[in-house]
Design a protein around this motif. Sequence first.
Motif, PDB file in Angstrom:
ATOM      1  N   VAL A 176     -42.692 -76.560  17.803  1.00 42.45           N
ATOM      2  CA  VAL A 176     -44.392 -76.774  16.924  1.00 42.45           C
ATOM      3  C   VAL A 176     -43.363 -74.741  16.341  1.00 42.45           C
ATOM      4  CG1 VAL A 176     -46.680 -75.693  16.029  1.00 42.45           C
ATOM      5  CG2 VAL A 176     -45.841 -77.099  17.998  1.00 42.45           C
ATOM      6  N   MET A 177     -43.445 -75.033  14.817  1.00 38.85           N
ATOM      7  CA  MET A 177     -43.187 -74.373  13.904  1.00 38.85           C
ATOM      8  C   MET A 177     -43.444 -73.852  12.223  1.00 38.85           C
ATOM      9  SD  MET A 177     -40.799 -71.945  13.097  1.00 38.85           S
ATOM     10  CE  MET A 177     -39.308 -71.931  14.253  1.00 38.85           C
ATOM     11  N   GLY A 178     -43.706 -73.196  12.479  1.00 36.09           N
ATOM     12  CA  GLY A 178     -44.730 -72.528  11.082  1.00 36.09           C
ATOM     13  C   GLY A 178     -43.882 -71.881  10.294  1.00 36.09           C
ATOM     14  N   SER A 179     -43.648 -72.265   8.981  1.00 34.57           N
ATOM     15  CA  SER A 179     -43.399 -71.581   7.970  1.00 34.57           C
ATOM     16  C   SER A 179     -44.360 -71.052   6.415  1.00 34.57           C
ATOM     17  CB  SER A 179     -41.849 -71.978   7.910  1.00 34.57           C
ATOM     18  OG  SER A 179     -42.093 -73.011   6.667  1.00 34.57           O
ATOM     19  N   VAL A 180     -43.989 -70.028   5.811  1.00 34.92           N
ATOM     20  CA  VAL A 180     -44.915 -69.062   4.956  1.00 34.92           C
ATOM     21  C   VAL A 180     -43.823 -69.573   3.371  1.00 34.92           C
ATOM     22  CG1 VAL A 180     -46.140 -68.214   3.524  1.00 34.92           C
ATOM     23  CG2 VAL A 180     -46.377 -69.017   5.400  1.00 34.92           C
ATOM     24  N   ASN A 181     -43.665 -69.275   2.552  1.00 35.57           N
ATOM     25  CA  ASN A 181     -42.890 -69.355   1.354  1.00 35.57           C
ATOM     26  C   ASN A 181     -43.383 -68.843  -0.076  1.00 35.57           C
ATOM     27  OD1 ASN A 181     -40.623 -69.184  -1.040  1.00 35.57           O
ATOM     28  ND2 ASN A 181     -39.504 -70.404   0.336  1.00 35.57           N
ATOM     29  N   TYR A 182     -43.972 -67.630   0.269  1.00 39.63           N
ATOM     30  CA  TYR A 182     -44.646 -67.535  -1.417  1.00 39.63           C
ATOM     31  C   TYR A 182     -43.646 -66.959  -2.410  1.00 39.63           C
ATOM     32  CZ  TYR A 182     -47.456 -64.347  -4.561  1.00 39.63           C
ATOM     33  OH  TYR A 182     -47.936 -63.569  -5.259  1.00 39.63           O
ATOM     34  N   LEU A 183     -43.348 -67.733  -3.322  1.00 42.23           N
ATOM     35  CA  LEU A 183     -42.352 -67.616  -5.104  1.00 42.23           C
ATOM     36  C   LEU A 183     -44.062 -66.377  -5.193  1.00 42.23           C
ATOM     37  CD1 LEU A 183     -40.366 -67.807  -6.821  1.00 42.23           C
ATOM     38  CD2 LEU A 183     -41.049 -69.454  -8.027  1.00 42.23           C
ATOM     39  N   ARG A 184     -42.918 -65.235  -6.095  1.00 41.97           N
ATOM     40  CA  ARG A 184     -43.855 -63.634  -6.407  1.00 41.97           C
ATOM     41  C   ARG A 184     -43.615 -64.097  -8.311  1.00 41.97           C
ATOM     42  NH1 ARG A 184     -43.830 -58.373  -7.852  1.00 41.97           N
ATOM     43  NH2 ARG A 184     -45.628 -57.532  -7.212  1.00 41.97           N
ATOM     44  N   ASN A 185     -42.302 -64.010  -7.762  1.00 42.47           N
ATOM     45  CA  ASN A 185     -41.768 -64.571  -9.882  1.00 42.47           C
ATOM     46  C   ASN A 185     -41.173 -65.423  -9.797  1.00 42.47           C
ATOM     47  OD1 ASN A 185     -40.050 -63.027 -12.039  1.00 42.47           O
ATOM     48  ND2 ASN A 185     -42.336 -61.737 -11.915  1.00 42.47           N
ATOM     49  N   GLN A 186     -40.995 -66.328 -11.217  1.00 39.09           N
ATOM     50  CA  GLN A 186     -40.456 -67.230 -10.568  1.00 39.09           C
ATOM     51  C   GLN A 186     -39.255 -66.370 -11.809  1.00 39.09           C
ATOM     52  OE1 GLN A 186     -38.658 -69.388 -13.525  1.00 39.09           O
ATOM     53  NE2 GLN A 186     -37.279 -70.428 -12.203  1.00 39.09           N
ATOM     54  N   PRO A 187     -38.938 -65.933 -12.649  1.00 42.05           N
ATOM     55  CA  PRO A 187     -37.701 -65.182 -13.977  1.00 42.05           C
ATOM     56  C   PRO A 187     -36.613 -64.797 -12.628  1.00 42.05           C
ATOM     57  CG  PRO A 187     -39.554 -65.194 -15.084  1.00 42.05           C
ATOM     58  CD  PRO A 187     -39.885 -65.664 -13.450  1.00 42.05           C
ATOM     59  N   THR A 188     -37.135 -64.130 -11.908  1.00 38.81           N
ATOM     60  CA  THR A 188     -36.875 -62.979 -11.074  1.00 38.81           C
ATOM     61  C   THR A 188     -35.917 -63.545  -8.891  1.00 38.81           C
ATOM     62  OG1 THR A 188     -37.957 -61.706 -10.062  1.00 38.81           O
ATOM     63  CG2 THR A 188     -37.333 -61.078 -11.741  1.00 38.81           C
ATOM     64  N   ASP A 189     -36.542 -65.131  -9.278  1.00 47.30           N
ATOM     65  CA  ASP A 189     -36.473 -65.380  -7.756  1.00 47.30           C
ATOM     66  C   ASP A 189     -37.186 -64.913  -6.771  1.00 47.30           C
ATOM     67  OD1 ASP A 189     -35.919 -68.103  -6.367  1.00 47.30           O
ATOM     68  OD2 ASP A 189     -34.158 -67.643  -5.755  1.00 47.30           O
ATOM     69  N   GLU A 190     -38.032 -63.629  -7.435  1.00 46.13           N
ATOM     70  CA  GLU A 190     -38.861 -62.855  -6.249  1.00 46.13           C
ATOM     71  C   GLU A 190     -39.455 -63.576  -5.149  1.00 46.13           C
ATOM     72  OE1 GLU A 190     -40.765 -59.074  -5.547  1.00 46.13           O
ATOM     73  OE2 GLU A 190     -40.810 -59.590  -7.303  1.00 46.13           O
ATOM     74  N   ARG A 191     -38.962 -63.407  -3.589  1.00 44.14           N
ATOM     75  CA  ARG A 191     -39.640 -64.697  -2.846  1.00 44.14           C
ATOM     76  C   ARG A 191     -39.937 -63.937  -1.351  1.00 44.14           C
ATOM     77  NH1 ARG A 191     -38.755 -69.810  -2.578  1.00 44.14           N
ATOM     78  NH2 ARG A 191     -37.856 -69.813  -5.814  1.00 44.14           N
ATOM     79  N   TRP A 192     -41.237 -64.075  -1.077  1.00 41.70           N
ATOM     80  CA  TRP A 192     -41.453 -63.789   0.779  1.00 41.70           C
ATOM     81  C   TRP A 192     -41.345 -64.935   1.405  1.00 41.70           C
ATOM     82  CZ3 TRP A 192     -41.073 -58.600   2.197  1.00 41.70           C
ATOM     83  CH2 TRP A 192     -40.920 -57.486   0.819  1.00 41.70           C
ATOM     84  N   THR A 193     -40.552 -64.433   2.973  1.00 38.61           N
ATOM     85  CA  THR A 193     -40.496 -65.982   3.713  1.00 38.61           C
ATOM     86  C   THR A 193     -40.903 -65.165   4.901  1.00 38.61           C
ATOM     87  OG1 THR A 193     -38.232 -66.032   3.609  1.00 38.61           O
ATOM     88  CG2 THR A 193     -39.026 -67.427   2.334  1.00 38.61           C
ATOM     89  N   ALA A 194     -41.799 -66.489   6.224  1.00 38.50           N
ATOM     90  CA  ALA A 194     -41.724 -66.021   7.266  1.00 38.50           C
ATOM     91  C   ALA A 194     -41.710 -66.384   7.626  1.00 38.50           C
ATOM     92  CB  ALA A 194     -42.906 -65.299   7.077  1.00 38.50           C
ATOM     93  N   SER A 195     -41.244 -67.106   9.062  1.00 34.21           N
ATOM     94  CA  SER A 195     -41.631 -68.114   9.995  1.00 34.21           C
ATOM     95  C   SER A 195     -42.421 -67.671  10.992  1.00 34.21           C
ATOM     96  CB  SER A 195     -40.122 -69.097   9.819  1.00 34.21           C
ATOM     97  OG  SER A 195     -38.878 -68.535  10.140  1.00 34.21           O
ATOM     98  N   LEU A 196     -42.254 -68.853  12.420  1.00 31.91           N
ATOM     99  CA  LEU A 196     -42.931 -68.055  13.820  1.00 31.91           C
ATOM    100  C   LEU A 196     -42.728 -68.942  14.544  1.00 31.91           C
ATOM    101  CD1 LEU A 196     -43.988 -66.497  15.776  1.00 31.91           C
ATOM    102  CD2 LEU A 196     -45.958 -66.820  15.035  1.00 31.91           C
ATOM    103  N   GLY A 197     -42.501 -70.074  15.466  1.00 32.81           N
ATOM    104  CA  GLY A 197     -42.512 -70.554  16.095  1.00 32.81           C
ATOM    105  C   GLY A 197     -41.487 -70.895  17.261  1.00 32.81           C
ATOM    106  N   ARG A 198     -41.063 -72.254  17.802  1.00 34.61           N
ATOM    107  CA  ARG A 198     -40.084 -72.545  18.064  1.00 34.61           C
ATOM    108  C   ARG A 198     -39.795 -74.555  17.806  1.00 34.61           C
ATOM    109  NH1 ARG A 198     -41.219 -74.505  24.990  1.00 34.61           N
ATOM    110  NH2 ARG A 198     -40.850 -72.354  25.037  1.00 34.61           N
ATOM    111  N   ASP A 199     -37.994 -74.498  17.904  1.00 28.67           N
ATOM    112  CA  ASP A 199     -38.344 -75.271  17.226  1.00 28.67           C
ATOM    113  C   ASP A 199     -36.415 -75.864  17.551  1.00 28.67           C
ATOM    114  OD1 ASP A 199     -37.279 -77.382  15.426  1.00 28.67           O
ATOM    115  OD2 ASP A 199     -35.698 -75.677  14.060  1.00 28.67           O
ATOM    116  N   ILE A 200     -36.540 -76.972  17.795  1.00 27.63           N
ATOM    117  CA  ILE A 200     -34.869 -77.622  18.866  1.00 27.63           C
ATOM    118  C   ILE A 200     -34.249 -77.654  17.546  1.00 27.63           C
ATOM    119  CG2 ILE A 200     -33.607 -79.220  19.728  1.00 27.63           C
ATOM    120  CD1 ILE A 200     -36.016 -79.998  21.173  1.00 27.63           C
ATOM    121  N   ARG A 201     -32.768 -76.771  17.033  1.00 27.42           N
ATOM    122  CA  ARG A 201     -31.891 -77.428  16.180  1.00 27.42           C
ATOM    123  C   ARG A 201     -30.486 -77.636  16.734  1.00 27.42           C
ATOM    124  NH1 ARG A 201     -32.272 -70.503  14.978  1.00 27.42           N
ATOM    125  NH2 ARG A 201     -35.365 -71.039  14.945  1.00 27.42           N
ATOM    126  N   GLN A 202     -29.746 -77.796  15.589  1.00 24.50           N
ATOM    127  CA  GLN A 202     -28.174 -77.632  15.903  1.00 24.50           C
ATOM    128  C   GLN A 202     -27.472 -76.182  16.150  1.00 24.50           C
ATOM    129  OE1 GLN A 202     -25.662 -80.683  14.021  1.00 24.50           O
ATOM    130  NE2 GLN A 202     -27.684 -81.654  12.736  1.00 24.50           N
TER     131      GLN A 202
END
Length: 820
Positions: free
Chosen positions: A501-527
């Motif tokens: 299970v993996m959860g993530s959040v992406n908050y775009l705060r200001n498009q002209p400057t592409d300012e964004r906060w990201t966070a993720s938490l959980g378990r994942d099977i990846r390459q």
Amino acid sequence: MKALFTWIFLLPLVVFSQSFEITGSVGDGQKQPLPFASVMLKGTSAAGETIQSGTNTNKLGRFSLRAPAGNYKLTFQYIGFTRVVKEVNLQADQNFNIILQPEKLEMKGVSISSKEDPAYPIVRQAIQKREYYQTQLNAFSSKVYIKGLQRLRSTPDNLSKILKLSVNGAMADSNLLGVLYLSESETEYHFKQPDYQKEVMYSSKVSGNNQAFSYNQASDIIVDFYKNQLDLGNLSDRPFISPIANNALFYYKYELLGTFVEDGATIYKIKIKPKRKLDPCFSGTMYLQDGAFRIYAMDVLLGKEAKIDFVDSLAIKQTFTAVNDYLWMPASLNFSFVFSAFGFKGDGYFNSVFNQYQPNREYPRKFFKGEVLKVEDGANKKDSTYWDTNRPIPLTQEEIDDYRKKDSLERIRNSKPYQDSIDKVSNKFTWKKALLGYTWRDRKSNLSVSFEGIPQSIQFNTVQGVSLGFQSEIRKEYSKNRELEGTLKTRYGFSNHLWTVMGSVNYLRNQPTDERWTASLGRDIRQINGSTPISPLINSLYTVIAGRNYAKFLLADGVNLGYNREWVNGLYSQISASYTRYQPLENATTWNLSKDPWITSNDPFESFNLPQWSSFSALTLGIEGRVVIGQKYYSRPNEKVRLSSKYPSLRYKFQWAVPVAGATADYQYLQVRLRDNWNLKLLGSGTWIVEGGTFLRSKNLPLPLFRHFEGNQTLISSGDPDSWRLLPYYTFSTGGTYVAAHYEHYFQRFLFNKIPLMRKTSWREVAGIHYLQTTDRGNFLELNLGISGLAKLGRADFVLARNNQGNWMKGLTLGFRLGG
């Protein structure tokens, strides 16, 4: 009494500032309308102001313009017809219905030679003057009005049975025919030598969408025949040769059709035609002025023989006008096109008027820095009264009806009852949606929730066997281009019985400057290879059908935080911190359909002669980003659209694994990457990439955290210029220093135009070279030669490669051009 005297004092100003409307029509001798004819007004107003403005007729030959009271010359001009000039004493609204007569061409004073057509010495004079006229002005500005229209004439038979079309949630029917796009714009265009451009859009109107901004841009439609080669953007990958280019005599045939006299100057009418059918050349007529040998007008055509994309033909009409005694500039420019594809047929045009030129204008030092288009606040808020007053080209009845119909529909569609009714229908849950994917949407609040369909959720690999996933996404759009997105992914493997299970959040705060906060938490099977070189679908097919488990997986449990923004134009950075525990995974199944399976261990490092890796944890701090010097961009209210730069872009990455809080990984990694695109005109275009990286510290560097490369061992390749076609996924993974270099070049049919069967295709030749050097794994060289343009986007490559053992390999790959 005081108010009366005040009014009397202001009366002269009111009279002088009052404007009157000049309307009318332009037609030919058979009383047929002449669409897009040029109408120019020059003279002096009653207030003593010099006035110079103009317009074009619409599709029906009608025109309209406004000017203050005064004495003027009104000039009517259409390519192929004799110009008409009217003296106007403007004291009230006036109407003119003008009939233009075909040109009366003569051959007086033209010497005829049996060796060559008399057009050739005239063209040679124009070629000699080309560079002078191209650089005659150091800078200038102009007001530009553009109206663009595209319509659909017919659709494939039984379209409703083949494809269901949805427009804003409502089913499209025969109303799909007619105007697809109608928009008007007013901009102020600025230019400075050698190639600096900027425009300010102060008025914009889009039929059926009062929140949108027009795509009409002067910089996109301006064509300068004084340049040797003309770039028409997405219309073609190769530029087109000007009829007066330095090497034009190699590409064109010329024929003098005759001469006529205007304002005491002789105008030559010359027919132009490509010498070879498939050369990137125009056909049609051009008009040159005797003595000055400047362009008077152009009336040219591009067809399928010129290998243009998206349209079947493009007609360009351009007329010039005298700004002063020595300077002539474009007065009007019209693009008319016809298209047909997959049973859809249509046509359209972009009609533009240039006036209020300010030659040799002085600009501040940083005026042209970065921003090439600025859409002013409120540009799309001008009401119908404004447009009725300022629109220089009258609307046709078709355009009036389109505005009225679509603007009315937009008001309905933006109403809460309508949006609620559409949401009620589209949000209805069905088993079909459950299978293919379901989206719930509240249009009024800009909130949506979506769920992935079953076909995307099923995968197969040797670690999980058959696995079933579930992915949901919630998205909330706010005003001023703010957006919040949350994603939840879960997957279960039926062979290893493991939930992730993996959860993530992406908050775009200001498009002209592409300012964004990201966070993720959980378990994942990846390459293990973080560049994910093989897609889940391709890996599933190869594993099930051929028994080749190319993808290798690990289990990752962790948390990640990130912050991203553009600090100044072209300077980006992303700061991240993560804590992750990595665990190795083993094959849980070897099932496949192949009689001779190549099932291998899930550990890709067995051949490295190093101890098998075991579980470990890593606390990493990182900063990465890019630098784009001279980045160009569009700015709209609360939005920034980033374009390219003429300089290479630089990407950087620094990662530091800190051995604290139970984390065992201990290393520092630095990576630098340069990329640029080369446009070599008729010789084609190329993309080069140079990348280098090194582990500055590697006290404890687990194998999964080595630098892995985007290799490929399947028939399907991404086609990106920085990807490999035959490089094994893990053979060259390195914990030391490496350098990688790529170059791919798309030719402009240099060979294919000489092969009879290839001439009719849109295929292009592509060649590339790719090189990798590592301090601990040796080097790898790859050469590819292929064909691009298969099924529009596809490509096929024959590849020859030399590995670190000195052995040569060869192969064939198919893919899509995703870059370059």
